[in-house]
Scaffold this active site. Structure first.
Site, PDB file in Angstrom:
ATOM      1  N   SER A   7       0.832  -1.208   0.000  1.00 19.08           N
ATOM      2  CA  SER A   7       0.000   0.000   0.000  1.00 19.08           C
ATOM      3  C   SER A   7       0.868   1.260   0.000  1.00 19.08           C
ATOM      4  O   SER A   7       0.361   2.360  -0.198  1.00 19.08           O
ATOM      5  CB  SER A   7      -0.869   0.019   1.257  1.00 19.08           C
ATOM      6  OG  SER A   7      -0.034   0.107   2.399  1.00 19.08           O
ATOM      7  N   CYS A  69       2.778  -6.980   1.726  1.00 18.75           N
ATOM      8  CA  CYS A  69       1.824  -6.269   2.564  1.00 18.75           C
ATOM      9  C   CYS A  69       0.984  -7.333   3.268  1.00 18.75           C
ATOM     10  O   CYS A  69       0.353  -8.157   2.588  1.00 18.75           O
ATOM     11  CB  CYS A  69       0.942  -5.396   1.668  1.00 18.75           C
ATOM     12  SG  CYS A  69      -0.430  -4.604   2.522  1.00 18.75           S
ATOM     13  N   ASN A  70       0.996  -7.326   4.589  1.00 17.70           N
ATOM     14  CA  ASN A  70       0.213  -8.324   5.328  1.00 17.70           C
ATOM     15  C   ASN A  70      -1.279  -8.153   5.085  1.00 17.70           C
ATOM     16  O   ASN A  70      -2.018  -9.131   4.965  1.00 17.70           O
ATOM     17  CB  ASN A  70       0.480  -8.193   6.832  1.00 17.70           C
ATOM     18  CG  ASN A  70       1.898  -8.564   7.188  1.00 17.70           C
ATOM     19  OD1 ASN A  70       2.840  -7.822   6.891  1.00 17.70           O
ATOM     20  ND2 ASN A  70       2.079  -9.709   7.804  1.00 17.70           N
ATOM     21  N   THR A  71      -1.724  -6.899   5.034  1.00 21.17           N
ATOM     22  CA  THR A  71      -3.156  -6.625   4.879  1.00 21.17           C
ATOM     23  C   THR A  71      -3.644  -7.113   3.514  1.00 21.17           C
ATOM     24  O   THR A  71      -4.699  -7.751   3.413  1.00 21.17           O
ATOM     25  CB  THR A  71      -3.411  -5.110   5.028  1.00 21.17           C
ATOM     26  OG1 THR A  71      -2.703  -4.639   6.170  1.00 21.17           O
ATOM     27  CG2 THR A  71      -4.876  -4.800   5.182  1.00 21.17           C
ATOM     28  N   CYS A 179       3.005  -5.986  10.020  1.00 20.93           N
ATOM     29  CA  CYS A 179       2.744  -5.034   8.939  1.00 20.93           C
ATOM     30  C   CYS A 179       4.094  -4.610   8.417  1.00 20.93           C
ATOM     31  O   CYS A 179       5.011  -4.332   9.202  1.00 20.93           O
ATOM     32  CB  CYS A 179       1.978  -3.821   9.477  1.00 20.93           C
ATOM     33  SG  CYS A 179       1.923  -2.426   8.314  1.00 20.93           S
ATOM     34  N   HIS A 181       5.174  -2.001   7.096  1.00 25.33           N
ATOM     35  CA  HIS A 181       5.652  -0.649   7.407  1.00 25.33           C
ATOM     36  C   HIS A 181       6.419  -0.608   8.738  1.00 25.33           C
ATOM     37  O   HIS A 181       7.276   0.250   8.941  1.00 25.33           O
ATOM     38  CB  HIS A 181       4.474   0.334   7.522  1.00 25.33           C
ATOM     39  CG  HIS A 181       3.942   0.830   6.209  1.00 25.33           C
ATOM     40  ND1 HIS A 181       3.164   0.069   5.382  1.00 25.33           N
ATOM     41  CD2 HIS A 181       4.091   2.036   5.591  1.00 25.33           C
ATOM     42  CE1 HIS A 181       2.837   0.781   4.311  1.00 25.33           C
ATOM     43  NE2 HIS A 181       3.392   1.977   4.416  1.00 25.33           N
TER      44      HIS A 181
HETATM   45  N1  DGL Z   1       2.156  -2.424   4.797  1.00 24.97           N
HETATM   46  C1  DGL Z   1       0.892  -2.949   5.042  1.00 24.97           C
HETATM   47  C2  DGL Z   1       0.828  -4.237   5.763  1.00 24.97           C
HETATM   48  O1  DGL Z   1       1.794  -4.968   5.766  1.00 24.97           O
HETATM   49  C3  DGL Z   1      -0.336  -2.142   4.955  1.00 24.97           C
HETATM   50  C4  DGL Z   1      -0.428  -0.933   5.791  1.00 24.97           C
HETATM   51  C5  DGL Z   1      -1.662  -0.158   5.465  1.00 24.97           C
HETATM   52  O2  DGL Z   1      -1.763   0.293   4.326  1.00 24.97           O
HETATM   53  O3  DGL Z   1      -2.507  -0.024   6.334  1.00 24.97           O
HETATM   54  O4  DGL Z   1      -0.165  -4.578   6.342  1.00 24.97           O
END
Ligand code: DGL
Length: 252
Positions: A7, A69-71, A179, A181
């Site tokens: 994201s 990205c985990n989400t 996550c 980030h």
């Molecule tokens: N980097 C993301 C993750 O691993 C998503 C963060 C987001 O956009 O809320 O979940």
């Protein structure tokens, strides 16, 4: 060519590990920062974005795609695997190594709301939580900070403190970063943790190195040949402003 998307700039924490083990590959990185954060979006919204980005990466010639990205992994990877004839590598919260290593018997997980409510996460937790207690917290405001390029200093510390302290107060000695980030806030997370519980040996667990190793295994198994005809290159794309992406990439 290997495609990587997130994201925003979070996926660069995964790219950093992949590049260590596959330094001569070509890469296309896509930051969907015009639609960031994904954490509070619906599953359908994230699936639509993941589809559009996958099409873009396939047009670029990517032969394998890392959903860094985990989400997005939790919301969309099953659909992507059904719909596209390419291998996808996703993120897994590192609950297993944390559950094996904890001394206090309490594992803390920081992740987005989207990840924590997804079936994929709930199933992983159920598998490893038999002998340990798992406590969770949304990394409230973490993604927004990292997207602004703020990873240390008083603002980062107070944001981290709000989400991290409840996990430490519950006894956690393992903090799983769920996550992509969040690894950019590792230094601040360590500082806040050691100031709050100096006597406890608190470990921060980032799944990115394991994802990089898994990518190699899959490429070997599947015979994915990603050498680029034009030679080694890296492309960075953002759906929004690219300033933080470029600045963060240059500091990797
Ligand atoms: N980097 C993301 C993750 O691993 C998503 C963060 C987001 O956009 O809320 O979940």
């Amino acid at each position: 060519m290997i495609g990587i998307f997130d994201s925003g700039i979070g996926g660069l924490s995964v790219f950093r590990e992949i590049r260590k083990v596959l330094p001569e590959q070509s890469y296309v990185y896509y930051s969907d920062n015009a639609h960031c954060p994904y954490g509070e979006k619906t599953r359908e919204y994230i699936i639509d974005r993941a589809r559009a980005i996958t099409r873009f990466l396939l047009e670029k010639g990517c032969e394998i795609i890392v959903v860094a990205c985990n989400t997005a992994t939790a919301a969309a990877i099953a659909t992507l695997r059904d719909e596209f004839p390419v291998k996808f590598i996703g993120m897994e919260p590192a609950i297993k190594p944390a559950a094996q290593a904890t001394k206090t018997g309490v594992v803390g997980v920081l992740a987005t709301a989207g990840t924590l409510k997804a079936t994929k996460y709930i199933d992983t937790r159920a598998r490893w939580a038999e002998n340990v207690r798992i406590v969770e917290h949304i990394g409230q405001g973490f993604v927004e900070l990292v997207e602004k390029g703020i990873t240390t200093g008083p603002d980062a510390e107070s944001t981290v403190r709000t989400s991290l302290i409840p996990l430490l107060d519950a006894g956690a000695d393992m903090i799983v970063l769920g996550c992509t980030h969040y690894p950019f806030l590792s230094e601040t997370i360590s500082k806040v943790a050691s100031e709050a519980y100096p006597e406890r040996n608190i470990e921060i667990i980032d799944p990115a190195p394991a994802v990089a190793r898994h990518l190699i295994e899959v490429m070997v198994e599947e015979g994915v040949q990603t050498a680029s005809k034009e030679g080694f290159h890296i492309e960075l794309h953002a759906s929004g402003d690219s300033a933080t992406l470029l600045a963060t990439y240059n500091r990797l």
